[in-house]
Design an enzyme around this catalytic site. Structure first.
Site, PDB file in Angstrom:
ATOM      1  N   ASP A  28       0.700  -1.122   0.229  1.00 38.94           N
ATOM      2  CA  ASP A  28      -0.143  -0.019   0.060  1.00 38.94           C
ATOM      3  C   ASP A  28       1.003   1.221   0.081  1.00 38.94           C
ATOM      4  O   ASP A  28       2.233   1.122   0.417  1.00 38.94           O
ATOM      5  CB  ASP A  28      -0.872   0.146   1.215  1.00 38.94           C
ATOM      6  CG  ASP A  28      -1.680   1.288   1.580  1.00 38.94           C
ATOM      7  OD1 ASP A  28      -2.298   1.855   0.373  1.00 38.94           O
ATOM      8  OD2 ASP A  28      -1.513   1.639   2.633  1.00 38.94           O
ATOM      9  N   TYR A  29       0.258   2.317  -0.262  1.00 36.07           N
ATOM     10  CA  TYR A  29       1.211   3.691  -0.241  1.00 36.07           C
ATOM     11  C   TYR A  29       0.944   4.445   0.955  1.00 36.07           C
ATOM     12  O   TYR A  29       1.756   4.266   1.839  1.00 36.07           O
ATOM     13  CB  TYR A  29       1.071   4.440  -1.607  1.00 36.07           C
ATOM     14  CG  TYR A  29       1.802   5.626  -1.598  1.00 36.07           C
ATOM     15  CD1 TYR A  29       2.930   5.422  -1.750  1.00 36.07           C
ATOM     16  CD2 TYR A  29       1.293   6.931  -1.506  1.00 36.07           C
ATOM     17  CE1 TYR A  29       3.885   6.619  -1.988  1.00 36.07           C
ATOM     18  CE2 TYR A  29       2.054   8.171  -1.477  1.00 36.07           C
ATOM     19  CZ  TYR A  29       3.226   7.830  -1.800  1.00 36.07           C
ATOM     20  OH  TYR A  29       4.321   9.050  -1.699  1.00 36.07           O
ATOM     21  N   ASP A  30      -0.045   5.409   1.141  1.00 37.21           N
ATOM     22  CA  ASP A  30      -0.345   6.306   2.129  1.00 37.21           C
ATOM     23  C   ASP A  30      -0.366   5.316   3.272  1.00 37.21           C
ATOM     24  O   ASP A  30      -1.567   4.454   3.500  1.00 37.21           O
ATOM     25  CB  ASP A  30      -1.591   6.953   1.740  1.00 37.21           C
ATOM     26  CG  ASP A  30      -1.362   8.099   0.702  1.00 37.21           C
ATOM     27  OD1 ASP A  30      -0.795   8.988   0.908  1.00 37.21           O
ATOM     28  OD2 ASP A  30      -2.077   7.741  -0.348  1.00 37.21           O
ATOM     29  N   ASP A 214      -2.344  -0.431   5.529  1.00 39.01           N
ATOM     30  CA  ASP A 214      -2.659   0.178   7.142  1.00 39.01           C
ATOM     31  C   ASP A 214      -4.141   0.743   7.087  1.00 39.01           C
ATOM     32  O   ASP A 214      -4.573   0.915   8.412  1.00 39.01           O
ATOM     33  CB  ASP A 214      -1.898   1.669   7.312  1.00 39.01           C
ATOM     34  CG  ASP A 214      -2.502   2.732   6.414  1.00 39.01           C
ATOM     35  OD1 ASP A 214      -2.521   2.655   5.070  1.00 39.01           O
ATOM     36  OD2 ASP A 214      -2.893   3.807   6.875  1.00 39.01           O
TER      37      ASP A 214
END
Length: 272
Positions: A28-30, A214
């Site tokens: 995932d990124y953010d 997250d």
């Protein structure tokens, strides 16, 4: 779910760099590769993360994907240089495979006319909530309120949810995702779990699968991986899922890690 220290050690003990396997690495990124910040456009990858991604993507044993809710333009801006990294934008609506420049559009057959309806509702609440703003993606609409007054914005967010529940969500094939100070409406049939399912099939030679994220949208990935891990076809696959957050967090992931600084340490161990 394993506690932080034990979980961290167990994931490190599964360090795929010591094993001659094909590895599927899903990030995932953010909130995972980069911390959550007040202004989303400012959530840029650190030099350390970029260095780690460079090393991971240069290893032919690795198949690396960044699976994000961000749009194509944002991901291309920061990761276009990594030709060996696959990119998934808008929770799986648009996907660019490694070593290609073409984006596959999984929304082509969908009716996206609902977006205008949602946009009008979001604009109504934006006009009445100072500091909030609307992001229109190609296949989703997001109402951001991180920079608004916390108490009033939370109240408005609840009002907005009720409004959508009573109107659009009951008649359209869409779902509402409650993010971190953001509310997103997206197609019901496409999510991060579906793209992970496709990747598992496409890269069936991968013997090690690692997935980390997250928030609630990442739970779709964890659910799929938990489900398939018990299938006979995946008996020889090692599947590790990890959520970023506290030990008491409710999640479908097997392990947890405290924050993005720990994520960087963990991913660095994959290239040691």
């Amino acid at each position: 779910m394993q506690d932080r220290c034990q979980g961290y050690r167990l994931i490190r003990s599964s360090n795929p760099s010591t094993k001659p396997k094909k590895r599927l690495l899903l990030f995932d990124y953010d909130g995972t590769l980069t911390p959550i910040v007040k202004s989303p456009p400012k959530a840029v990858p650190s030099e350390r993360i970029l260095s780690i991604l460079t090393k991971l993507s240069q290893n032919p044993s690795n198949i690396v994907y960044i699976i994000s809710g961000r749009d194509q333009e944002f991901l291309a801006l920061h990761f276009d240089r990594f030709k060996e990294i696959g990119l998934s934008a808008e929770h799986g609506c648009f996907v660019r495979s490694p070593s290609t420049t073409e984006w596959k559009n999984y929304t082509e057959a969908l009716d996206l006319s609902w977006m205008q309806e949602v946009l009008e509702v979001f604009n109504y609440y934006t006009e009445r909530t100072v500091g909030s703003w609307v992001e229109r993606k190609k296949a989703a609409v997001v109402w951001h309120y991180r920079e608004a007054d916390p108490n009033f914005a939370s109240f408005q967010a609840k009002e907005l949810q009720n409004h959508l529940d009573d109107t659009i969500l009951t008649k359209r094939a869409v779902e509402m995702i409650l993010g971190k100070k953001a509310l997103e409406v997206r197609p019901l049939s496409i999510n991060k779990g579906e793209i992970v399912r496709r990747l598992l099939s496409t890269f069936d030679e991968a013997e090690f699968v690692f997935c980390i994220g997250d928030d609630k949208t990442d739970e779709d990935m964890f659910k799929i991986l938990r489900k398939v891990s018990g299938l006979p076809t995946n008996r020889d696959r090692e599947i590790v899922t990890c959520t970023v957050g506290p030990a008491n967090k409710v999640t479908n992931a097997s392990y947890h890690i405290d924050g993005t600084d720990r994520v960087a340490d963990l991913l660095a161990s994959f290239v040691e």
